[in-house]
Design a protein around this motif. Structure first.
Motif, PDB file in Angstrom:
ATOM      1  N   UNK A  81       0.758  -1.196   0.023  1.00  0.00           N
ATOM      2  CA  UNK A  81       0.003  -0.080   0.144  1.00  0.00           C
ATOM      3  C   UNK A  81       0.813   1.193   0.076  1.00  0.00           C
ATOM      4  N   UNK A  82       0.265   2.307  -0.213  1.00  0.00           N
ATOM      5  CA  UNK A  82       0.826   3.773  -0.202  1.00  0.00           C
ATOM      6  C   UNK A  82       1.539   3.915   1.255  1.00  0.00           C
ATOM      7  N   UNK A  83       0.962   3.383   2.342  1.00  0.00           N
ATOM      8  CA  UNK A  83       1.489   3.607   3.749  1.00  0.00           C
ATOM      9  C   UNK A  83       2.789   2.492   3.909  1.00  0.00           C
ATOM     10  N   UNK A  84       3.143   1.895   2.971  1.00  0.00           N
ATOM     11  CA  UNK A  84       4.126   0.606   3.152  1.00  0.00           C
ATOM     12  C   UNK A  84       3.771  -0.533   3.844  1.00  0.00           C
ATOM     13  N   UNK A  85       2.109  -0.636   3.876  1.00  0.00           N
ATOM     14  CA  UNK A  85       1.604  -1.836   4.492  1.00  0.00           C
ATOM     15  C   UNK A  85       1.698  -2.920   3.467  1.00  0.00           C
ATOM     16  N   UNK A  86       2.166  -4.176   3.886  1.00  0.00           N
ATOM     17  CA  UNK A  86       2.468  -5.295   3.073  1.00  0.00           C
ATOM     18  C   UNK A  86       1.240  -6.175   2.920  1.00  0.00           C
ATOM     19  N   UNK A  87       0.677  -6.724   1.892  1.00  0.00           N
ATOM     20  CA  UNK A  87      -0.348  -7.628   1.931  1.00  0.00           C
ATOM     21  C   UNK A  87      -0.028  -8.872   1.224  1.00  0.00           C
ATOM     22  N   UNK A  88       0.010 -10.073   1.950  1.00  0.00           N
ATOM     23  CA  UNK A  88       0.562 -11.260   1.242  1.00  0.00           C
ATOM     24  C   UNK A  88      -0.947 -12.327   1.219  1.00  0.00           C
ATOM     25  N   UNK A  89      -1.153 -12.785  -0.004  1.00  0.00           N
ATOM     26  CA  UNK A  89      -2.328 -13.577  -0.354  1.00  0.00           C
ATOM     27  C   UNK A  89      -1.571 -15.213  -0.482  1.00  0.00           C
ATOM     28  N   UNK A  90      -2.223 -16.282  -0.051  1.00  0.00           N
ATOM     29  CA  UNK A  90      -1.611 -17.375  -0.390  1.00  0.00           C
ATOM     30  C   UNK A  90      -2.885 -18.312  -0.172  1.00  0.00           C
ATOM     31  N   UNK A  91      -2.747 -19.692  -0.743  1.00  0.00           N
ATOM     32  CA  UNK A  91      -3.808 -20.833  -0.682  1.00  0.00           C
ATOM     33  C   UNK A  91      -3.383 -21.656   0.259  1.00  0.00           C
ATOM     34  N   UNK A  92      -4.276 -22.393   0.867  1.00  0.00           N
ATOM     35  CA  UNK A  92      -3.721 -23.663   1.730  1.00  0.00           C
ATOM     36  C   UNK A  92      -4.813 -24.617   1.719  1.00  0.00           C
ATOM     37  N   UNK A  93      -4.350 -25.897   1.833  1.00  0.00           N
ATOM     38  CA  UNK A  93      -5.531 -27.036   1.627  1.00  0.00           C
ATOM     39  C   UNK A  93      -5.727 -28.044   2.950  1.00  0.00           C
ATOM     40  N   UNK A  94      -6.842 -28.003   3.539  1.00  0.00           N
ATOM     41  CA  UNK A  94      -6.829 -28.847   4.622  1.00  0.00           C
ATOM     42  C   UNK A  94      -8.133 -29.656   4.464  1.00  0.00           C
ATOM     43  N   UNK A  95      -8.178 -30.837   4.716  1.00  0.00           N
ATOM     44  CA  UNK A  95      -9.010 -31.986   4.448  1.00  0.00           C
ATOM     45  C   UNK A  95      -9.803 -31.699   3.009  1.00  0.00           C
ATOM     46  N   UNK A  96      -8.689 -31.610   2.058  1.00  0.00           N
ATOM     47  CA  UNK A  96      -9.203 -31.384   0.758  1.00  0.00           C
ATOM     48  C   UNK A  96      -9.962 -30.314   0.108  1.00  0.00           C
ATOM     49  N   UNK A  97     -10.098 -29.417   0.980  1.00  0.00           N
ATOM     50  CA  UNK A  97     -10.662 -28.127   0.970  1.00  0.00           C
ATOM     51  C   UNK A  97      -9.499 -27.071   0.916  1.00  0.00           C
ATOM     52  N   UNK A  98      -9.691 -26.186  -0.477  1.00  0.00           N
ATOM     53  CA  UNK A  98      -8.735 -25.204  -0.449  1.00  0.00           C
ATOM     54  C   UNK A  98      -9.287 -23.769  -0.171  1.00  0.00           C
ATOM     55  N   UNK A  99      -8.568 -23.005   0.514  1.00  0.00           N
ATOM     56  CA  UNK A  99      -8.858 -21.799   0.682  1.00  0.00           C
ATOM     57  C   UNK A  99      -7.911 -20.640   0.474  1.00  0.00           C
ATOM     58  N   UNK A 100      -8.446 -19.383   0.658  1.00  0.00           N
ATOM     59  CA  UNK A 100      -7.569 -18.187   0.369  1.00  0.00           C
ATOM     60  C   UNK A 100      -7.221 -17.457   1.602  1.00  0.00           C
ATOM     61  N   UNK A 101      -6.117 -17.145   2.106  1.00  0.00           N
ATOM     62  CA  UNK A 101      -6.056 -16.429   3.073  1.00  0.00           C
ATOM     63  C   UNK A 101      -5.068 -15.176   3.028  1.00  0.00           C
ATOM     64  N   UNK A 102      -5.272 -14.138   3.925  1.00  0.00           N
ATOM     65  CA  UNK A 102      -4.615 -12.873   3.776  1.00  0.00           C
ATOM     66  C   UNK A 102      -3.899 -12.782   5.165  1.00  0.00           C
ATOM     67  N   UNK A 103      -2.561 -12.084   4.930  1.00  0.00           N
ATOM     68  CA  UNK A 103      -1.520 -11.698   6.158  1.00  0.00           C
ATOM     69  C   UNK A 103      -1.244 -10.285   5.586  1.00  0.00           C
ATOM     70  N   UNK A 104      -0.927  -9.490   6.871  1.00  0.00           N
ATOM     71  CA  UNK A 104      -0.536  -8.067   6.457  1.00  0.00           C
ATOM     72  C   UNK A 104       0.644  -7.824   7.524  1.00  0.00           C
ATOM     73  N   UNK A 105       1.491  -7.014   7.133  1.00  0.00           N
ATOM     74  CA  UNK A 105       2.625  -6.518   7.692  1.00  0.00           C
ATOM     75  C   UNK A 105       2.830  -5.002   7.938  1.00  0.00           C
ATOM     76  N   UNK A 106       3.148  -4.423   8.856  1.00  0.00           N
ATOM     77  CA  UNK A 106       3.305  -2.982   9.051  1.00  0.00           C
ATOM     78  C   UNK A 106       4.685  -2.565   9.585  1.00  0.00           C
ATOM     79  N   UNK A 107       5.489  -3.559   9.531  1.00  0.00           N
ATOM     80  CA  UNK A 107       6.786  -3.508  10.001  1.00  0.00           C
ATOM     81  C   UNK A 107       7.801  -4.011   8.989  1.00  0.00           C
ATOM     82  N   UNK A 108       7.518  -3.750   7.785  1.00  0.00           N
ATOM     83  CA  UNK A 108       8.397  -4.031   6.571  1.00  0.00           C
ATOM     84  C   UNK A 108       8.685  -5.403   6.326  1.00  0.00           C
ATOM     85  N   UNK A 109       7.568  -6.358   7.006  1.00  0.00           N
ATOM     86  CA  UNK A 109       7.843  -7.832   6.636  1.00  0.00           C
ATOM     87  C   UNK A 109       8.300  -8.516   7.490  1.00  0.00           C
ATOM     88  N   UNK A 110       8.709  -7.641   8.717  1.00  0.00           N
ATOM     89  CA  UNK A 110       9.437  -8.543   9.770  1.00  0.00           C
ATOM     90  C   UNK A 110       8.373  -9.644  10.848  1.00  0.00           C
TER      91      UNK A 110
END
Length: 462
Positions: A81-110
């Motif tokens: 984002x313009x404010x430096x916030x990092x957004x990471x999107x990824x897939x994961x599969x549990x019990x043969x069901x795949x979902x999409x998840x989002x995680x964010x970072x406000x400290x340069x990915x630490x």
């Protein structure tokens, strides 16, 4: 508004000096194809004097964002984002069901937040390590995500029928709205190898490979050969509440190579894909770009990025990611398997995609298997590239195929026509799936998946 980014997904197996490769497609219905490359026709490795980018001092040590215990090929994506916030999107599969998840970072990915599931319907995601879900940001806390789902249809290739799904968050990714299906009120068609971009005014632009279908007398889907398949496009000018009627841009597209998009705030919209020229065993599959100068209302004829002459009857599952800088220059990177110029290249266009500069070689050699390369432009209009190098890392020394990826990940800058390349890979272990790169607010982030199914990120301040 965050800068336009380019993403994609792949899984590869490669070996140095091999003489044949086999390709497997997804929904195209194409069969595995072996292509021989005689020893006498192999090009010499291109030797160039290249400046070195010191990634050890500029990029942080890789951080694990998520860990899957299954062979889920999480297929991550990143935007900043313009404010430096990092957004990471990824897939994961549990019990043969795949979902999409989002995680964010406000400290340069630490460090990263707890995960938020993007898709409200459990399992409404097609597991595909070649095509990552796309994420884009609006100006007022909107987060837009697009992906493909899948349902079983016995008459379709490999029993899969995919639709293009879109959702948005109005609170900076804390919660997501119910998803919508793109083109749900139109004639049936499968949608895959999709990509989404957002322009400087919040317009959303999507393109994908489209395979027309129809319901047969048994109540199942089958191919509808009366309609053209190919590259289709749609846009939304109201934040994804509604989308325009989809339109066909090209009917002669490679049926399983990634489509890419890019858009700016000046009315320019670009779509790239691998186009089929000719037919039979002598057909050529080169990368093209179609440009719109009226915000996506109309598109011009596709233009070859370069006349590679990649003569091939099959799919390599890789596209041509694009990015636009502050003065409107279009930057693009791609792979070609052409015998005399096999490898990855970069070029640019200063006339809205009507012509392109002479290709700059990024990775060339005797044998460069189909791999992903990605591109972004930072706040200083520096072009950043990142790519997978699977040369010599194969578990199968006779073929290339989707799955079992092993690769090293490298990065580079292009400044004033000069390639400044990292001497060492940024990953500590072999990558398994795709690599993605984005930049904004003085940051550049790269994400990837390793062979232990962990999602990694590294970030540099530029």
């Amino acid at each position: 508004m965050n800068k336009v980014m380019a993403i994609a997904a792949v899984a590869i197996v490669a070996a140095i000096g091999i003489s044949a490769f086999a390709l497997m497609s997804s929904e195209s219905g194409e069969v595995t194809i072996n292509v021989q490359q005689p020893e006498a026709e192999k090009p010499a490795i291109v030797e160039e004097e290249i400046s070195i980018l010191d990634t050890n001092s500029s990029f942080s040590a890789p951080t694990t964002i998520a860990q899957s215990m299954m062979a889920a090929q999480p297929a991550p994506n990143v935007t900043i984002g313009d404010d430096g916030k990092i957004y990471v999107l990824y897939q994961d599969t549990v019990d043969e069901k795949t979902n999409i998840f989002l995680k964010t970072s406000t400290d340069n990915g630490q460090t990263f937040s707890e995960s938020v599931r993007v898709n409200l319907i459990d399992g409404n995601v097609a597991l595909d390590g070649r095509v990552a879900p796309t994420i884009q940001l609006g100006d007022n806390g909107e987060v837009y995500v697009a992906w493909a789902n899948s349902r079983y249809e016995p008459n379709m290739f490999m029993g899969n029928y995919r639709q293009l799904i879109f959702t948005s968050s109005l609170d900076d990714g804390k919660t997501f709205e119910p998803s919508i299906t793109i083109g749900a009120d139109e004639l049936h068609s499968g949608k895959y190898f999709q990509h989404m971009s957002i322009d400087g005014h919040g317009g959303i632009h999507m393109a994908w490979l489209d395979g027309p279908t129809k319901m047969n007398s048994t109540g199942y889907m089958e191919k509808d050969k009366s309609r053209d398949r190919g590259v289709r496009y749609t846009q939304s000018l109201d934040g994804g509440i509604t989308f325009d009627t989809t339109k066909l841009i090209d009917a002669n597209a490679c049926p399983c190579c990634n489509v890419q998009t890019a858009a700016d705030g000046e009315g320019s919209v670009y779509v790239s894909w691998r186009k089929v020229f000719g037919s039979g065993d002598t057909q050529v599959r080169d990368m093209v770009v179609a440009a719109s100068t009226d915000g996506g209302k109309t598109f011009g004829a596709p233009v070859k990025i370069y006349d590679d002459g990649f003569q091939f009857k099959g799919c390599v599952h890789v596209g041509a990611p694009m990015a636009i800088d502050s003065v409107g220059t279009l930057h693009v990177a791609w792979y070609t398997g052409a015998t005399e110029r096999q490898g990855m290249y970069y070029a640019s266009s200063t006339d809205n995609g009507q012509s392109f500069s002479e290709p700059m070689p990024i990775l060339t050699g005797d044998w460069v298997p189909p791999q992903r390369i990605f591109i972004t432009v930072d706040n200083d209009d520096t072009v950043w590239l990142t790519w997978e190098d699977a040369t010599g890392l194969s578990t199968n020394d006779k073929s290339w195929r989707y799955g079992d990826t092993q690769a090293l990940i490298f990065t580079a800058q292009v400044i004033d026509g000069e390639l400044i390349r990292s001497d060492n890979p940024i990953n500590e272990n072999d990558a398994k799936s795709l690599t993605n790169i984005d930049s904004d607010s003085g940051l550049v982030s790269i994400v990837w998946t390793e062979t232990d199914n962990s999602v990694k990120i590294t970030t540099a301040e530029n």
